[in-house]
Enzyme design. Structure first.
Site, PDB file in Angstrom:
ATOM      1  N   LYS A 130     -49.739  38.603  27.232  1.00  0.00           N
ATOM      2  CA  LYS A 130     -49.659  39.852  28.000  1.00  0.00           C
ATOM      3  C   LYS A 130     -48.256  40.110  28.534  1.00  0.00           C
ATOM      4  O   LYS A 130     -47.742  41.205  28.405  1.00  0.00           O
ATOM      5  CB  LYS A 130     -50.595  39.812  29.219  1.00  0.00           C
ATOM      6  N   ARG A 134     -58.230  42.147  37.753  1.00  0.00           N
ATOM      7  CA  ARG A 134     -58.812  40.919  37.223  1.00  0.00           C
ATOM      8  C   ARG A 134     -60.268  40.752  37.643  1.00  0.00           C
ATOM      9  O   ARG A 134     -60.916  39.790  37.222  1.00  0.00           O
ATOM     10  CB  ARG A 134     -58.030  39.724  37.754  1.00  0.00           C
ATOM     11  N   ARG A 158     -45.735  26.618  26.798  1.00  0.00           N
ATOM     12  CA  ARG A 158     -45.000  27.399  27.791  1.00  0.00           C
ATOM     13  C   ARG A 158     -44.750  26.571  29.055  1.00  0.00           C
ATOM     14  O   ARG A 158     -43.700  26.691  29.684  1.00  0.00           O
ATOM     15  CB  ARG A 158     -45.804  28.659  28.156  1.00  0.00           C
ATOM     16  N   ARG A 205     -43.862  26.078  34.818  1.00  0.00           N
ATOM     17  CA  ARG A 205     -44.749  26.746  35.780  1.00  0.00           C
ATOM     18  C   ARG A 205     -45.715  25.732  36.369  1.00  0.00           C
ATOM     19  O   ARG A 205     -46.377  25.003  35.641  1.00  0.00           O
ATOM     20  CB  ARG A 205     -45.543  27.864  35.076  1.00  0.00           C
ATOM     21  N   ARG A 263     -58.196  28.463  34.657  1.00  0.00           N
ATOM     22  CA  ARG A 263     -57.836  29.883  34.544  1.00  0.00           C
ATOM     23  C   ARG A 263     -58.633  30.566  33.432  1.00  0.00           C
ATOM     24  O   ARG A 263     -59.002  31.725  33.536  1.00  0.00           O
ATOM     25  CB  ARG A 263     -56.322  30.031  34.346  1.00  0.00           C
TER      26      ARG A 263
HETATM   27  P1  AMP Z   1     -50.450  35.642  36.007  1.00  0.00           P
HETATM   28  O1  AMP Z   1     -48.978  35.491  35.990  1.00  0.00           O
HETATM   29  O2  AMP Z   1     -50.898  37.065  35.847  1.00  0.00           O
HETATM   30  O3  AMP Z   1     -51.155  34.704  35.067  1.00  0.00           O
HETATM   31  O4  AMP Z   1     -50.938  35.239  37.480  1.00  0.00           O
HETATM   32  C1  AMP Z   1     -50.720  33.935  38.004  1.00  0.00           C
HETATM   33  C2  AMP Z   1     -51.701  33.645  39.139  1.00  0.00           C
HETATM   34  O5  AMP Z   1     -51.522  34.615  40.192  1.00  0.00           O
HETATM   35  C3  AMP Z   1     -53.170  33.759  38.774  1.00  0.00           C
HETATM   36  O6  AMP Z   1     -53.669  32.572  38.193  1.00  0.00           O
HETATM   37  C4  AMP Z   1     -53.807  34.058  40.125  1.00  0.00           C
HETATM   38  O7  AMP Z   1     -53.886  32.893  40.927  1.00  0.00           O
HETATM   39  C5  AMP Z   1     -52.779  34.976  40.759  1.00  0.00           C
HETATM   40  N1  AMP Z   1     -53.039  36.401  40.417  1.00  0.00           N
HETATM   41  C6  AMP Z   1     -52.245  37.238  39.674  1.00  0.00           C
HETATM   42  N2  AMP Z   1     -52.802  38.456  39.554  1.00  0.00           N
HETATM   43  C7  AMP Z   1     -53.980  38.392  40.237  1.00  0.00           C
HETATM   44  C8  AMP Z   1     -55.023  39.325  40.465  1.00  0.00           C
HETATM   45  N3  AMP Z   1     -54.997  40.565  39.951  1.00  0.00           N
HETATM   46  N4  AMP Z   1     -56.082  38.911  41.227  1.00  0.00           N
HETATM   47  C9  AMP Z   1     -56.137  37.674  41.747  1.00  0.00           C
HETATM   48  N5  AMP Z   1     -55.200  36.740  41.549  1.00  0.00           N
HETATM   49  C10 AMP Z   1     -54.120  37.093  40.806  1.00  0.00           C
END
Ligand code: AMP
Length: 189
Positions: free
Chosen positions: A16, A91, A130, A136, A147
């Site tokens: 994404k 989400r 990654r 990360r 996740r």
């Molecule tokens: P991402 O970079 O989008 O994979 O987000 C990393 C982490 O941030 C996720 O595993 C969640 O813990 C938190 N996070 C990001 N976006 C959301 C969202 N829309 N709702 C809840 N938690 C989020």
């Protein structure tokens, strides 16, 4: 491409972020990633960041209220008035409903929800790679699996939500970045 207000959906590791970065260049709209915003808050040590850190580290979701407020504030900014690519938001169904309400209030409904579909095991391998490159802290095998579980449980139902409003378009996310982007261009044409 005609769509300017786009939600990108896909399992963790579906690509994404990479595709969003290309898509925003193509569409000339901002990339809105709640994950990036939360990571910035963690790095800056803000109150929000301190709350989010522990949740993110175990691969769980930050609370709807927090994320809805964060995304809402961002989408009300002037540069998002002409469109946006939302990456990692919504989400949950509560977030999707909040987004609909906000866009209705702004008079700018969503054009498309684009799903990048990938095979689960391939994605775990991609994420492990990654983790090595980016370091990360939420990318170890246990958190990756958590996740995935959270995605299947809370986020995958959004496919039906957007299918219901006829906004859903699905592309195959397996293949090179260029191949997948080509499919995205076709889907949005
Ligand atoms: P991402 O970079 O989008 O994979 O987000 C990393 C982490 O941030 C996720 O595993 C969640 O813990 C938190 N996070 C990001 N976006 C959301 C969202 N829309 N709702 C809840 N938690 C989020």
């Amino acid at each position: 491409m005609t769509a300017t207000r786009v939600v990108l959906l896909g399992a963790p590791g579906a690509g994404k972020g990479t595709q969003a970065a290309r898509l925003v260049k193509r569409l000339g709209v901002p990339h809105v990633s709640t994950g990036d915003m939360l990571r910035a808050a963690v790095a800056a040590g803000t109150e929000l960041g301190q709350k989010a850190k522990a949740v993110m580290e175990v691969g769980a979701l930050v609370g709807d209220d927090i994320v809805i407020a964060l995304a809402g504030e961002r989408l009300r900014e002037q540069d998002a008035a002409g469109g946006f690519v939302l990456d990692g938001y919504p989400r949950t169904e509560a977030q999707a409903e909040a987004l609909d309400r906000l866009l209705e209030e702004l008079g700018t409904p969503l054009d498309c929800c684009l799903v990048i579909a990938v095979d689960g095991e391939a994605v775990v391998r991609r994420l492990m790679g990654r983790a090595e490159v980016e370091g990360r802290s939420d990318d170890n095998e246990e958190t990756i699996r958590e996740r995935m579980r959270v995605y299947d449980d809370q986020t995958a139902p959004l496919l039906d939500y957007y299918r219901g409003s006829k906004l859903l378009r699905e592309v195959d996310g397996m293949g090179s970045v260029d191949e997948v982007f080509g499919r995205i261009e076709e889907a949005l044409a």
